[in-house]
Each structure stands twice: as structure tokens, then as C-alpha cells.
Design a protein around this motif. Structure first.
Motif, PDB file in Angstrom:
ATOM      1  N   GLU A   1       0.762  -1.264  -0.085  1.00 51.98           N
ATOM      2  CA  GLU A   1      -0.013   0.026   0.077  1.00 51.98           C
ATOM      3  C   GLU A   1       0.908   1.329   0.025  1.00 51.98           C
ATOM      4  O   GLU A   1       1.853   1.318   0.757  1.00 51.98           O
ATOM      5  CB  GLU A   1      -0.937  -0.091   1.123  1.00 51.98           C
ATOM      6  CG  GLU A   1      -1.876   1.165   1.159  1.00 51.98           C
ATOM      7  CD  GLU A   1      -3.069   1.151   2.382  1.00 51.98           C
ATOM      8  OE1 GLU A   1      -3.608   1.938   2.495  1.00 51.98           O
ATOM      9  OE2 GLU A   1      -2.903   0.021   3.236  1.00 51.98           O
ATOM     10  N   GLY A   2       0.648   2.240  -0.787  1.00 50.19           N
ATOM     11  CA  GLY A   2       1.376   3.361  -0.900  1.00 50.19           C
ATOM     12  C   GLY A   2       2.603   3.395  -1.745  1.00 50.19           C
ATOM     13  O   GLY A   2       3.018   4.389  -2.139  1.00 50.19           O
ATOM     14  N   LEU A   3       2.984   2.082  -2.185  1.00 53.50           N
ATOM     15  CA  LEU A   3       4.034   2.296  -3.201  1.00 53.50           C
ATOM     16  C   LEU A   3       3.772   2.468  -4.581  1.00 53.50           C
ATOM     17  O   LEU A   3       2.765   1.985  -5.111  1.00 53.50           O
ATOM     18  CB  LEU A   3       4.637   0.579  -3.203  1.00 53.50           C
ATOM     19  CG  LEU A   3       5.959   0.373  -4.201  1.00 53.50           C
ATOM     20  CD1 LEU A   3       7.195   1.217  -3.678  1.00 53.50           C
ATOM     21  CD2 LEU A   3       6.312  -1.056  -4.092  1.00 53.50           C
ATOM     22  N   PRO A   4       4.406   3.386  -5.215  1.00 51.90           N
ATOM     23  CA  PRO A   4       4.227   3.750  -6.323  1.00 51.90           C
ATOM     24  C   PRO A   4       4.590   2.712  -7.578  1.00 51.90           C
ATOM     25  O   PRO A   4       5.263   2.084  -7.083  1.00 51.90           O
ATOM     26  CB  PRO A   4       5.168   5.128  -6.767  1.00 51.90           C
ATOM     27  CG  PRO A   4       5.360   5.557  -5.358  1.00 51.90           C
ATOM     28  CD  PRO A   4       5.511   4.437  -4.543  1.00 51.90           C
ATOM     29  N   ASP A   5       3.529   2.507  -8.586  1.00 50.31           N
ATOM     30  CA  ASP A   5       3.886   1.706  -9.432  1.00 50.31           C
ATOM     31  C   ASP A   5       4.957   2.055 -10.454  1.00 50.31           C
ATOM     32  O   ASP A   5       5.204   1.244 -11.478  1.00 50.31           O
ATOM     33  CB  ASP A   5       2.415   1.295 -10.133  1.00 50.31           C
ATOM     34  CG  ASP A   5       1.890   2.414 -10.898  1.00 50.31           C
ATOM     35  OD1 ASP A   5       1.728   3.589 -10.239  1.00 50.31           O
ATOM     36  OD2 ASP A   5       1.461   2.418 -11.973  1.00 50.31           O
ATOM     37  N   GLY A   6       5.239   3.228 -10.571  1.00 53.72           N
ATOM     38  CA  GLY A   6       6.219   4.125 -11.425  1.00 53.72           C
ATOM     39  C   GLY A   6       6.632   5.415 -10.889  1.00 53.72           C
ATOM     40  O   GLY A   6       6.425   5.665  -9.880  1.00 53.72           O
ATOM     41  N   GLY A   7       7.410   6.035 -11.685  1.00 53.44           N
ATOM     42  CA  GLY A   7       7.909   7.314 -11.443  1.00 53.44           C
ATOM     43  C   GLY A   7       7.124   8.458 -11.913  1.00 53.44           C
ATOM     44  O   GLY A   7       7.469   9.562 -12.082  1.00 53.44           O
ATOM     45  N   ARG A   8       5.561   8.156 -12.445  1.00 52.85           N
ATOM     46  CA  ARG A   8       4.846   9.406 -12.865  1.00 52.85           C
ATOM     47  C   ARG A   8       4.692  10.445 -11.928  1.00 52.85           C
ATOM     48  O   ARG A   8       4.643  11.614 -12.315  1.00 52.85           O
ATOM     49  CB  ARG A   8       3.386   8.848 -13.220  1.00 52.85           C
ATOM     50  CG  ARG A   8       2.550   9.707 -13.998  1.00 52.85           C
ATOM     51  CD  ARG A   8       1.222   9.331 -14.276  1.00 52.85           C
ATOM     52  NE  ARG A   8       1.268   8.404 -15.409  1.00 52.85           N
ATOM     53  CZ  ARG A   8       1.282   6.950 -15.474  1.00 52.85           C
ATOM     54  NH1 ARG A   8       0.983   6.356 -14.254  1.00 52.85           N
ATOM     55  NH2 ARG A   8       1.442   6.245 -16.548  1.00 52.85           N
ATOM     56  N   HIS A   9       4.747  10.235 -10.566  1.00 53.41           N
ATOM     57  CA  HIS A   9       4.401  11.089  -9.662  1.00 53.41           C
ATOM     58  C   HIS A   9       5.647  11.262  -8.703  1.00 53.41           C
ATOM     59  O   HIS A   9       5.736  12.170  -7.813  1.00 53.41           O
ATOM     60  CB  HIS A   9       3.279  11.014  -9.018  1.00 53.41           C
ATOM     61  CG  HIS A   9       1.988  11.015  -9.803  1.00 53.41           C
ATOM     62  ND1 HIS A   9       1.545  12.100 -10.591  1.00 53.41           N
ATOM     63  CD2 HIS A   9       1.174  10.082  -9.891  1.00 53.41           C
ATOM     64  CE1 HIS A   9       0.386  11.800 -10.794  1.00 53.41           C
ATOM     65  NE2 HIS A   9       0.193  10.592 -10.690  1.00 53.41           N
ATOM     66  N   GLY A  10       6.840  10.647  -9.133  1.00 46.94           N
ATOM     67  CA  GLY A  10       7.937  10.363  -8.413  1.00 46.94           C
ATOM     68  C   GLY A  10       8.168   9.326  -7.587  1.00 46.94           C
ATOM     69  O   GLY A  10       7.226   8.684  -7.172  1.00 46.94           O
TER      70      GLY A  10
END
Length: 835
Positions: free
Chosen positions: A257-266
């Protein structure tokens, strides 16, 4: 590359004359293919990027890690600790993330996916790309506001234009002293290298470059023509052979939970540690879903456009877990770029799966997406025993699952098992309350804004705007649905003729057809559908013969838009083409929408754009278009179904017959109003406006009109090809006979303004529905084609005069001295011609 391996650029080198110079490593790192893109014909296909060519995940991640470590050595420990990495969408999002891993730095990638509620902190254009606009959407704008080195990562440097665009944009907002540019291959010529150095000197900053290999690309002067010819000779990609559909399994992944799936938002160092800790369990969950696949089975982990990094890391963890995984597991992703596929060992793109976009994109007119080298083609050794498709929840839509062309449907035809893994699309925490609850549709609950500050506005698509399918047309219009614009017809006519207003500054109240009139429409459609299909096919075949296969359709909203959709359908039916189609506004006396032209020019090769309308009257719009495009790269020739005015070269017929779409207004044109141009509503960077009449959905026949006509395509296909061949041999020079007739009628009826004379059945119908009619002139003996005109005239109390020597079926006249008190609602005349 081993001695046994053939260079995957040989096919293009031999046939198109493209060559590589410089480092001996270049043939190991890139092959060659041909783009279906007139801005750049060739494509360098990386063997280590994991985009077009399935590769070992350790090789893909390792290439980025190595570049990141080289950047760390260049910067030194202190500067590296303050660095930020920026990757380019879509191709380099995974590479940039891997570079950030090697540098252990925060990461952000540009994106082509707007996100509701996230304000861009910048953006730039990538001129040669298939989809050019980039957004920067960090959750924390401070990520790009520091003074440490900024590391920009792309897969290749050919001219450096994209890097220059980015540096100028970001340096203007937040100057910094050091930029490092990173790429797998650097192919700039000496002039481009000087330009980058000059820019650094101009901005007063340091700019370094790190690449795995460097060299150049040798291109013949006529490369665009050669590529177009080779693509045409290759023809459409072969269809998949009939095959049983493999089972589809959903893998339940416990994504933290809360881990970005990529770098779109950092993506920060803390996120990196969180992912590393979770990967073993995630890989075990994927392996369980793959359990029936034998120990020797080949597995492809397929990412999704910008979602490259998470699938790459999942593939790497899976390869570490499975016995012999480094030899068994490969990784690649889907893409937006249309590339020719040739099943030859000396060509980099052997096979191609083309499928509809499934993530509800709002930034691209072309809705086709591609997966390359996934199907085995003629080489069974290249077949994968299982495919793991990794998407985010925004892309888990019915379009991914349903239909013969859906990506999952096609994957199930080329492998034995398909595993679908859906990751939660990361949203910054302050936006979580705005997440759409409708995961099954993939659509946000709020409409995306029409434009971004300082950038070209984005097109509108159905069903949010219009009742047409989103793949049928992209509307280059501003949505004015909530603005009260309608005025009584008599008031509009008085204001227009008295010079107090332009006709495009307001809208008439939409005519609500009576049951008798609606039945006339359906009767006319039944009678004329085949004739319209033949005209559509004739126009489309003429365009392919004379303008080639790389067409871009721009229909003149709104009457031209159903015609544009039909031509697009014909090109798909007869030639297998996925032709971009836009609807643009043109206003008599004001010209064509200049912002729409800027959009078309930015996203396509301007000479490929074909402007489409339904019919010609006296040729006013033809003249308007030619004047507006004079001196531009656009071809000003108009293509129409019917040319009774004899003022264009590309047409289906010159007969003046009833096109049923002229019988109605918005309810046969996707529920869209006519276009609006008013200074207080349309700014200098806005498209012209229009309204979407959702309240009229109950009477919408837009889809029925298209489907009824398209049902006749197969029946008239050969006849249309023959008609186009006949027209090609004829002199089609416009003689403007219709214009001469209008001038004669104007003189005979004492009308000083020829704009009040509306020739042809289509224009006469518009007069009856939108204006205050005075009289109708009909060519003597004309029959059923004018039944609807006669009905409207009777309803409005307008006299119909039958006359001889009329080149049109009918002509509608608007009174030249209209005043509401003198003539009331019956102040128009209509003329009808003899068959």
C-alpha cells in the motif's frame, strides 16, 4: 552479437539505404525498422531497452544500472547525493528508473497521461515522436526545484531536440548549474553536438553526456519516400491464424500500500527499498499463477506503455525464482508507436499485434496500440508458453478484455496461458479521495480539463463529448455544453443581417423533428444508403490512389463529421488502415480554427491531412478553406461525397441527391451542435467551441446512420474501386458552375448578398432547420429526394416554386431584407430542380 546471429538492421539497410557508423557496439545495441510516421521514417530498435524486443530482464535492468553508476562516478559522491533523475515517456521510463537505481537518486518520468487534480509543473514537446506532448506531474513540485544536478535519460539521442526543449523549459523555471544527459546510444551529428554545447553556454550551465555507444545514422535524401514505398509494398500485417483461446488467469498480487507503480509522480530511495523487500513475495504469487507451465516453458512478462519499471522488476524477480529462469524469462512492453512488421531474421520487428487502447487516453487521436515480437510468426522457436501481462487499474477496462481485437483476446491466441496482473495506479495521497470508483470502466468521474496552461488544448472524445465511439473521431473543439447559447431563429436572423452579430456567435434552438419527419429520414436512409456507400468508397479509393495510405482525416464539423467517420470505416474495411480522424471547425468569414491547425501540424505531417465535408453548395467553404490554408503546408483541397457545385476535385458524385444526414441536426451528428466562435468564450489558445446535447439522446440516430451505410460497403467495394479509377482518368477541374447559377438567381430575385442563396438539397435543408426561410425553388419534377424539404416548407408556411434550368435539386433563399416584424416565421423561399 555472436557470429551465428544476424544483425536485425540488415533488411532496412539493404532496402532503404540506412546505415550505422561509429562504435562497433551499435549493431549489438540496436536493430532497424520502419516507422509508420512521416516525421521520421526509420526506427532504431534497441535490443537492451525491453520495449520492442523481448530481452532478459537482467540485461534490461543492468544496462540502466551501468549507466547510473557511470553518472555517479562523473558527479562524485557529494553531487550525486543531490541529483534527481528525469526519464522520458514512454520509451525511457524503465531505463530512466534503472539509471536512478544505479545512482540511488529520486526519480520522475514525464507522462502522456493527464491525471485529474494534479497540476503540471511543466511540459515539453518531442517533435519526431508519434505522440509528442509530455507532462511533468510530480506529487511534490519541490522534486524539480533543487539546485543539484538534473540527470535526463532517453533511449537514444538523434538530434538532441527533446533534451533542449526540456532543459530550456526547466531552466527557465528553476536554473541549476549542472545537467547530465544519459542515453543508450548517441547518434547526433556534429551540428547537433555544437547546438547542445551552445545552449549550455547560453544558459550558463554545465552539460555532460553519458552514453553506452555513439555513432551516426546515414540516411538517403529520399528516405521518407523509400520507407513509404516499402511499407505500401509490405501491405497490412497478416492476421493471426485461427487458434483456441488459452486460459486467462488473474494473479492476485499483494502490492504494498502506498508504493508507487512507477515514477509518474515521483519515486524515492525509500520507495526503492520498499519494492526490493516486496519483490520475492510478488514473484512467488506470479509463479503460482504460472504453475501449469512446464519447467522448460518460455515466459514473457509484458508491461504496458509507460508502466515499464514495475513489470521489469517483477520479471527479474520471477527469473531468479524459476529454475533456469534467466534463459526462460523475457521482458518487453506495449507501445503507441506504429511500426512495420516484417517476419525476417534481418529485421528488428518480426511480428505485430495491433489492438485498441484500453486506458481511456485523452491525449491522442490515434487509439491503436501495439505489442511487437510477442507472436511467434513463422519461427516456432520464438513462441512463448505463457505471457504475464502487467497493467495498472486504469487500464483494466472492458477494452482490454472484450472483442476480437482486444489485447487479451490476441494474447490468448499466441500462447498457452495468459496471466493478468493489475497494479494499483499510484495517486498522490492528497488526491486519493478523488480516485474514480468505476474501475471496470477505467474512467474518471470528472471530465479532464480542455487544455493545460501554455500548451495546446486536448481533443474531446465520446461518450463524454458526442455519441460517437472514441476511436471514430477526436473533436478539436472546446466544450461549451453548460453555456446558454441558443436564441430564437428570428432573433438570430435579424442580428446577423443587421450586422449586429456573426452567425457563429450563437446557436439556433435545435429543431425537434415531428414523427412524420423522422419517418422521412429513415425512409430516405433506406433508399439512399447504398448510393452513399458507393460515394464514400469512391472518395476513399480516390484518396488512397492520389494521397497514399498515410492519410489523416479532418472533417469540417459538424456536417462533415459523419462523412469522415464513414471514410475512416471504409479505409479500415478495404485497406486495414487505422486512420486518425479529427473534427475541426471552419466559420464562414472567419476561416478555419487556427489552434486546430496547430494541433494537426504538431501531431502529424501536414500534407497528409485531408479536409472532408459532406457536400458543396456554391463553394463558399471551399473558398474559405483555400484562403485559410494559403501559404501553409496543408493541402487545401476539400474531399466531399457530393459536389453539385462543381468546385472540388475529390468527390463521390456530382449529382445533387439527398444525403440523409442533411435531414437532421445534432441527432445525426453525434449530438453535437454547430460550432461557436465568440471572443468572450474562445481565447487565442482555445479550439472553437460546440455543445453536446445529451438531452437529445433519445432521438439520436448517429450510429444507425453510420451502420446502415457501412452495411453496404462489401456490396459496392468493386464498383467504388472502378469509379475511382474512372475519375482518375477524367478531367475533374472545378468549373464553378454552381457559383454562376447562384449569381444568376441572386440577380433574378433581387438579392444583393449571395450568402442568402443556399443551393443544393443539403444547404436548403439547413435553411429550413436553422434560418428564417423566404422561398424554396425546386427543379421541376424532382421526386422523393425533396420530400423532407416539402414537409418542412409546409410546416413553416414557406412557398415552394418549381422552376426549370436549375443545376441543383433545390435552392433555399433567405429574405435579403429580413425583419422579424415584417416577415415572421415564414420569411424564406425554397427552389426545387427537375430530375
Amino acid at each position: 552479437m555472436t557470429a551465428q546471429q544476424e544483425w536485425t538492421g540488415r533488411w532496412v539497410a539493404d532496402r532503404a539505404g540506412v546505415g550505422l557508423t561509429g562504435s562497433d557496439r551499435l549493431p549489438e545495441l540496436v536493430g532497424l525498422a520502419l516507422r509508420e510516421n512521416r516525421k521520421r521514417a526509420h526506427l532504431l530498435v534497441s535490443t537492451v531497452l525491453g520495449k520492442h524486443v523481448p530481452q532478459r530482464p537482467s540485461v534490461v535492468h543492468g544496462a540502466g544500472l551501468d549507466l547510473g553508476r557511470r553518472v555517479r562516478e562523473l558527479l562524485g559522491a557529494d553531487a550525486a547525493a543531490r541529483a534527481v533523475v528525469l526519464g522520458y515517456a514512454e520509451t525511457a521510463t524503465g531505463l530512466g528508473h534503472s539509471v536512478a537505481d544505479g545512482l540511488d537518486a529520486p526519480y520522475l518520468h514525464s507522462t502522456r497521461r493527464p491525471v485529474d487534480g494534479v497540476t503540471p509543473v511543466g511540459g515539453f514537446e518531442e517533435e519526431h515522436s508519434h505522440a509528442t506532448s509530455h507532462l511533468l506531474l510530480p506529487a511534490d513540485p519541490a522534486l524539480l526545484a533543487g539546485d543539484g544536478p538534473l540527470v535526463l535519460v532517453d533511449d537514444e539521442f538523434s538530434t538532441g531536440n527533446t533534451v533542449l526543449n526540456t532543459i530550456r523549459e526547466l531552466h527557465g523555471r528553476n536554473p541549476r548549474g549542472h545537467y547530465v544527459v544519459v542515453a543508450l546510444v548517441d547518434l547526433r551529428d556534429e551540428a547537433d553536438r555544437r547546438r547542445l554545447a551552445d545552449t549550455a553556454a547560453e544558459l550558463g550551465t554545465r552539460l555532460d553526456l553519458v552514453a553506452a555507444a555513439s555513432g551516426g545514422v546515414e540516411l538517403p535524401a529520399d528516405i521518407l519516400d523509400r520507407a513509404e514505398r516499402l511499407i505500401a509494398e509490405a501491405g497490412p500485417a497478416p492476421a493471426l491464424p485461427p487458434a483456441a483461446h488459452a486460459p486467462l488467469v488473474r494473479a492476485a498480487l499483494d502490492w504494498p500500500e502506498g508504493l508507487p507503480d512507477g515514477g509518474r509522480h515521483g519515486f524515492t530511495s525509500e520507495h526503492r527499498g520498499q519494492l526490493d523487500a516486496a519483490l520475492p513475495q510478488l514473484a512467488s504469487q506470479l509463479a503460482a499463477a504460472l504453475e501449469p507451465v512446464g519447467d522448460g516453458g518460455r515466459v514473457l512478462v509484458l508491461g504496458f506503455e509507460e508502466l515499464m519499471y514495475a513489470p521489469l522488476r517483477l520479471a527479474g524477480a520471477l527469473a531468479e525464482l524459476l529454475p533456469g529462469g534467466d534463459e526462460r524469462v523475457r521482458y518487453s512492453t506495449t507501445t503507441r508507436s506504429p511500426v512495420l512488421a516484417v517476419d525476417d531474421p534481418g529485421y528488428a520487428i518480426r511480428t505485430r499485434l495491433a489492438f485498441p487502447a484500453h486506458d481511456d487516453p485523452s491525449d491522442s487521436a490515434s487509439r491503436e496500440r501495439y505489442a511487437y515480437n510477442v507472436a511467434p510468426g513463422t519461427d516456432p522457436a520464438r513462441r512463448f508458453d505463457a505471457v504475464v501481462l502487467v497493467v495498472d487499474d486504469v487500464a483494466d477496462t472492458p477494452a482490454l478484455h472484450e472483442g476480437e481485437r482486444a489485447l487479451l483476446t490476441q494474447l490468448r491466441q499466441v500462447t498457452d496461458r495468459v496471466v493478468l496482473a493489475v497494479l494499483p495506479s499510484h495517486r498522490p495521497s492528497e488526491l486519493s479521495s478523488h480516485r474514480s470508483s468505476g474501475r471496470s470502466s477505467g474512467r474518471s468521474s470528472t471530465r479532464l480539463p480542455g487544455r493545460l496552461p501554455g500548451r495546446l488544448p486536448r481533443p474531446l472524445y465520446g461518450p463524454e463529448f458526442s455519441s460517437y465511439r472514441p476511436d471514430e473521431v477526436a473533436w478539436l473543439l472546446k466544450d461549451l455544453s453548460d453555456v446558454p447559447l441558443e436564441a430564437p431563429t428570428e432573433e438570430r436572423e435579424e442580428a446577423v443581417q443587421n450586422g449586429g452579430a456573426h452567425y457563429a456567435e450563437s446557436l439556433p434552438v435545435e429543431y425537434q423533428p415531428s414523427p412524420a419527419y423522422q419517418e422521412l429520414f429513415h425512409q430516405a436512409l433506406r433508399v439512399s444508403a447504398r448510393r452513399i456507400a458507393l460515394a464514400v468508397g469512391t472518395v476513399a479509393e480516390t484518396l488512397v490512389r492520389e494521397r497514399g495510405r498515410g492519410l489523416v482525416l479532418a472533417s469540417l464539423a459538424r456536417a462533415g463529421t459523419p462523412v469522415g467517420v464513414l471514410i475512416r470505416r471504409w479505409l479500415a474495411f478495404a485497406h486495414g488502415l487505422d486512420t486518425p480522424h479529427y473534427a475541426v471547425s471552419i466559420v464562414r468569414g472567419r476561416g478555419i480554427d487556427p489552434v486546430a491547425l496547430r494541433y494537426l501540424d504538431a501531431h502529424h505531417h501536414a500534407p497528409d491531412v485531408v479536409f472532408v465535408d459532406g457536400w458543396t453548395g456554391k463553394g463558399a467553404i471551399t473558398r474559405e478553406l483555400a484562403g485559410a490554408l494559403a501559404g501553409s503546408a496543408f493541402n487545401p483541397e476539400l474531399a466531399v461525397l457530393a459536389d453539385p457545385g462543381r468546385c472540388v476535385r475529390t468527390y463521390g458524385t456530382r449529382d445533387d441527391f439527398l444525403i440523409p444526414s442533411a435531414c437532421l441536426n445534432s441527432t445525426v451528428s453525434g449530438l453535437i451542435s454547430r460550432t461557436v466562435l465568440r471572443a468572450d468564450l474562445i481565447g487565442p489558445d482555445d479550439f472553437h467551441g460546440a455543445k453536446h446535447y445529451t438531452d437529445l439522446a433519445g432521438g439520436d440516430v448517429s450510429g444507425a446512420f453510420l451502420d446502415t451505410v457501412a452495411d453496404h460497403f462489401a456490396e459496392v467495394r468493386e464498383e467504388a474501386a472502378g469509379a475511382a479509377a474512372t475519375l482518375a482518368a477524367e478531367d475533374r477541374t472545378p468549373d464553378w458552375a454552381g457559383w454562376a447559377a447562384v449569381e444568376r438567381i441572386s440577380a433574378d430575385y433581387g438579392i444583393d448578398d449571395v450568402n442568402l442563396v443556399k443551393p443544393g438539397v443539403g444547404e436548403t435543408t439547413r435553411v429550413m432547420l436553422r434560418r428564417v426561410p423566404w422561398r424554396v425553388l425546386a427543379r421541376r419534377g424532382t421526386g422523393a429526394d425533396l420530400d423532407h424539404v416539402r414537409l418542412l416548407a409546409a410546416q413553416r408556411g414557406v412557398p415552394v416554386e418549381e422552376v426549370d434550368d436549375l443545376p441543383y435539386s433545390c435552392v433555399g433563399l433567405i429574405h435579403p431584407r429580413y425583419s422579424r416584424g415584417a416577415t415572421g416565421a415564414s420569411g424564406t423561399a425554397v427552389l426545387v430542380k427537375e430530375s
